[in-house]
Design an enzyme around this catalytic site. Structure first.
Site, PDB file in Angstrom:
ATOM      1  N   GLY A 239     -17.458  14.901   9.414  1.00 49.97           N
ATOM      2  CA  GLY A 239     -16.866  14.085   8.359  1.00 49.97           C
ATOM      3  C   GLY A 239     -16.323  14.814   7.158  1.00 49.97           C
ATOM      4  N   GLU A 273     -21.880  18.330  12.994  1.00 55.42           N
ATOM      5  CA  GLU A 273     -20.814  18.094  13.978  1.00 55.42           C
ATOM      6  C   GLU A 273     -19.441  18.131  13.317  1.00 55.42           C
ATOM      7  OE1 GLU A 273     -21.733  14.189  15.449  1.00 55.42           O
ATOM      8  OE2 GLU A 273     -23.423  14.862  16.661  1.00 55.42           O
ATOM      9  N   PRO A 274     -19.094  19.215  12.648  1.00 56.17           N
ATOM     10  CA  PRO A 274     -17.794  19.236  11.967  1.00 56.17           C
ATOM     11  C   PRO A 274     -16.649  19.414  12.966  1.00 56.17           C
ATOM     12  CG  PRO A 274     -18.833  21.379  11.796  1.00 56.17           C
ATOM     13  CD  PRO A 274     -19.822  20.486  12.509  1.00 56.17           C
ATOM     14  N   GLY A 275     -15.564  18.742  12.737  1.00 58.10           N
ATOM     15  CA  GLY A 275     -14.361  18.934  13.539  1.00 58.10           C
ATOM     16  C   GLY A 275     -13.214  19.314  12.613  1.00 58.10           C
ATOM     17  N   ARG A 276     -12.734  18.309  11.901  1.00 57.59           N
ATOM     18  CA  ARG A 276     -11.548  18.465  11.059  1.00 57.59           C
ATOM     19  C   ARG A 276     -11.639  19.654  10.095  1.00 57.59           C
ATOM     20  NH1 ARG A 276      -8.398  14.041   9.459  1.00 57.59           N
ATOM     21  NH2 ARG A 276     -10.184  12.731   9.920  1.00 57.59           N
ATOM     22  N   TYR A 322      -2.878   6.151  10.313  1.00 59.28           N
ATOM     23  CA  TYR A 322      -3.749   6.060   9.128  1.00 59.28           C
ATOM     24  C   TYR A 322      -2.953   6.192   7.846  1.00 59.28           C
ATOM     25  CZ  TYR A 322      -6.606   7.920  12.937  1.00 59.28           C
ATOM     26  OH  TYR A 322      -7.179   8.161  14.150  1.00 59.28           O
ATOM     27  N   CYS A 348      11.137   4.901  19.672  1.00 58.75           N
ATOM     28  CA  CYS A 348      11.660   3.567  19.414  1.00 58.75           C
ATOM     29  C   CYS A 348      10.596   2.699  18.737  1.00 58.75           C
ATOM     30  CB  CYS A 348      12.124   2.937  20.710  1.00 58.75           C
ATOM     31  SG  CYS A 348      10.843   2.884  21.952  1.00 58.75           S
ATOM     32  N   TYR A 377      -6.976  16.420  15.357  1.00 52.94           N
ATOM     33  CA  TYR A 377      -6.480  15.093  15.718  1.00 52.94           C
ATOM     34  C   TYR A 377      -4.953  15.061  15.798  1.00 52.94           C
ATOM     35  CZ  TYR A 377     -11.303  14.279  14.429  1.00 52.94           C
ATOM     36  OH  TYR A 377     -12.665  14.374  14.341  1.00 52.94           O
TER      37      TYR A 377
HETATM   38  N1  LLP Z   1     -19.323  13.343  15.125  1.00 54.01           N
HETATM   39  C1  LLP Z   1     -19.008  12.080  15.489  1.00 54.01           C
HETATM   40  C2  LLP Z   1     -20.040  11.238  16.088  1.00 54.01           C
HETATM   41  C3  LLP Z   1     -17.709  11.592  15.278  1.00 54.01           C
HETATM   42  O1  LLP Z   1     -17.404  10.357  15.623  1.00 54.01           O
HETATM   43  C4  LLP Z   1     -16.730  12.446  14.703  1.00 54.01           C
HETATM   44  C5  LLP Z   1     -15.363  11.983  14.486  1.00 54.01           C
HETATM   45  C6  LLP Z   1     -17.105  13.761  14.356  1.00 54.01           C
HETATM   46  C7  LLP Z   1     -18.411  14.158  14.575  1.00 54.01           C
HETATM   47  C8  LLP Z   1     -16.154  14.740  13.748  1.00 54.01           C
HETATM   48  O2  LLP Z   1     -15.699  14.277  12.524  1.00 54.01           O
HETATM   49  P1  LLP Z   1     -14.824  15.220  11.557  1.00 54.01           P
HETATM   50  O3  LLP Z   1     -15.705  16.343  11.102  1.00 54.01           O
HETATM   51  O4  LLP Z   1     -13.663  15.709  12.347  1.00 54.01           O
HETATM   52  O5  LLP Z   1     -14.412  14.304  10.469  1.00 54.01           O
HETATM   53  N2  LLP Z   1      -8.464  10.516  14.526  1.00 54.01           N
HETATM   54  C9  LLP Z   1      -8.946  10.420  13.164  1.00 54.01           C
HETATM   55  C10 LLP Z   1     -10.348  10.946  13.015  1.00 54.01           C
HETATM   56  C11 LLP Z   1     -11.341  10.271  13.929  1.00 54.01           C
HETATM   57  C12 LLP Z   1     -12.737  10.840  13.793  1.00 54.01           C
HETATM   58  C13 LLP Z   1     -13.634  10.307  14.840  1.00 54.01           C
HETATM   59  N3  LLP Z   1     -14.957  10.812  14.833  1.00 54.01           N
HETATM   60  C14 LLP Z   1      -7.978  11.143  12.236  1.00 54.01           C
HETATM   61  O6  LLP Z   1      -6.971  11.694  12.711  1.00 54.01           O
HETATM   62  O7  LLP Z   1      -8.160  11.151  11.023  1.00 54.01           O
END
Ligand code: LLP
Length: 418
Positions: A239, A273-276, A322, A348, A377
């Site tokens: 998050g 659980e970092p992604g972004r 978004y 389109c 993403y």
């Molecule tokens: N853990 C869980 C259980 C999650 O659902 C998510 C993201 C993450 C970790 C990783 O979150 P992050 O660190 O990346 O914020 N498509 C959307 C974002 C969807 C996120 C879904 N869950 C966008 O482009 O903003």
């Protein structure tokens, strides 16, 4: 300096000119900086240094194999959200004990896959899911490690589509129900409750909801221990946001400062659980102008231009889905006077937009642009709408641009059809 910056006026990725990469590989094209990924992964790791923690990179943000392998080589573990992501993690060399499996709708086939592998934990979303895991584990004569995904009813103060921790959201088990549920689940012979999990949303730039969720987990863990269900770890989800417009936002260190003092009270190891935060700024989408035309109609500003790109919602869905802002920059600065433009894609759909109201310097057909902070993403949410083909992907490492995914062909797409 790593990542995307200007050298002699031209945008480069770690010193390699983006126009040369686009000339070699075509557009639309995803370009990633390996040093940026490493730097951002290590920044989180360092911020939590001294406290037992494991970073489980959220594959959903970007799971191209080369990127997944790179994260593994840095010491990351993995957070998978489907059997497909577990499989990718395994192919990238992760072992099951390094994988947590999350997801709101895991099928029996997916659960069996995770149970047979013996992942670190399955983060469960309902009592029904726990009972399915118990039954499937009993059939296999194993005991499966689960973490309870808690819905703490916390407002992440982010876009509603990426808020997950409010009780109106579909995610997790209402926090008030967890103790009674654990008492029931504790009696099931083939599941072992090893953790508590919360993920309250994505692109979070205020530390307060993250601290609030950490507090909820710590308090609940204490109550569960008193009830006779001691757990091993707290999974605080992902998050942590990034800055898409260049304005300052909290970083890894602010995040750790906000949550660690709270988590420390529990004495439990933590899973992140970092992604972004790791991957967004490490990637850019390169796209060329295919058409430039004036806006028409009484309401359109007379000086408004539509700049039509060869990338759109099929390559980067975020602006459309978004209302997300991404910087769009000319790769080679032209020196022309900037004019107001709507930067749109070729699809389109009226909402197929990369950026509205942007000041671009005299855009010309053929000009190359970079859509920044597209590493998370972006590619993973691409589609074949309008029979468009998934873009190629390139990774820059050691001053070398390497193709990590070739461009899809129509033959690839049609191979599925009878
Ligand atoms: N853990 C869980 C259980 C999650 O659902 C998510 C993201 C993450 C970790 C990783 O979150 P992050 O660190 O990346 O914020 N498509 C959307 C974002 C969807 C996120 C879904 N869950 C966008 O482009 O903003």
């Amino acid at each position: 300096m790593t990542g995307f910056y200007r050298q002699h006026g031209a945008l480069v990725c770690d010193g390699v000119p983006l126009d040369a990469i686009a000339a070699a590989h075509g557009t639309p094209l995803y370009v990633y900086s390996a040093p940026t990924i490493a730097e951002r992964y290590r920044a989180i790791d360092r911020a939590f240094d001294g406290y037992p923690h494991a970073i489980h990179y959220a594959l959903k943000a970007n799971s191209t194999l080369a990127i997944t392998r790179l994260l593994r080589s840095l010491g990351s573990h993995a957070d998978a959200n489907s059997a497909g992501e577990i499989d990718v993690a395994m192919r990238a060399g992760f072992i099951p004990a390094q994988i947590v499996f999350t997801g709101v709708g895991k099928t029996n086939a997916e659960l069996v896959y995770a149970i047979d592998l013996g992942v670190r934990s399955i983060n469960v979303e309902s009592e029904g899911e726990i009972r399915r895991i118990d039954r499937l584990s009993r059939e296999r004569n194993v005991r499966t490690r689960i973490a309870i995904r808690v819905n703490p009813d916390v407002d992440a103060k982010t876009h509603p589509h990426i808020s997950t921790g409010l009780k109106i959201n579909k995610f997790g088990i209402p926090i008030g129900d967890v103790r009674a549920l654990c008492a029931r689940a504790g009696a099931l012979p083939n599941v072992e409750i090893v953790g508590l999990h919360a993920h309250v949303g994505s692109q979070i730039t205020s530390m307060e909801p993250l601290a609030h969720a950490a507090r909820a987990l710590v308090d609940l863990a204490r109550e569960l221990a008193a009830d006779g269900t001691p757990i091993e770890h707290l999974d605080i989800g992902g998050g942590l946001g990034v800055s898409y417009d260049g304005s300052p936002v909290p970083g890894a260190r602010d995040y750790a400062n906000a949550v660690l003092p709270i988590l420390r009270e529990s004495g439990l190891s933590i899973v992140l659980e970092p992604g972004r935060h790791i991957i967004a700024p490490a990637g850019a989408l390169l796209t060329r102008v295919v058409d430039v035309k004036p806006g028409g109609g009484a309401d359109a500003a007379p000086d408004r231009l539509f700049v039509v790109m060869d990338a759109g919602m099929t390559e980067l869905l975020r602006p459309m889905m978004y209302n997300a802002f991404h910087r769009i920059e000319p790769v080679v600065a032209s020196g022309a006077t900037p004019i107001a433009c709507d930067v749109v894609g070729p699809l389109c759909e009226s909402s197929d937009t990369l950026g509205k109201d942007r000041m671009l310097p005299g855009p010309q057909v053929g000009d190359l642009y970079a859509v920044l902070d597209a590493g998370a993403y972006g590619s993973v949410m691409a589609s074949n709408y309008n029979r468009r083909l998934l873009p190629a992907e390139v990774m820059v490492d050691n001053g070398q641009a390497t193709l990590i995914r070739r461009r899809q062909t129509l033959e690839d797409v049609l191979a599925l059809e009878i």
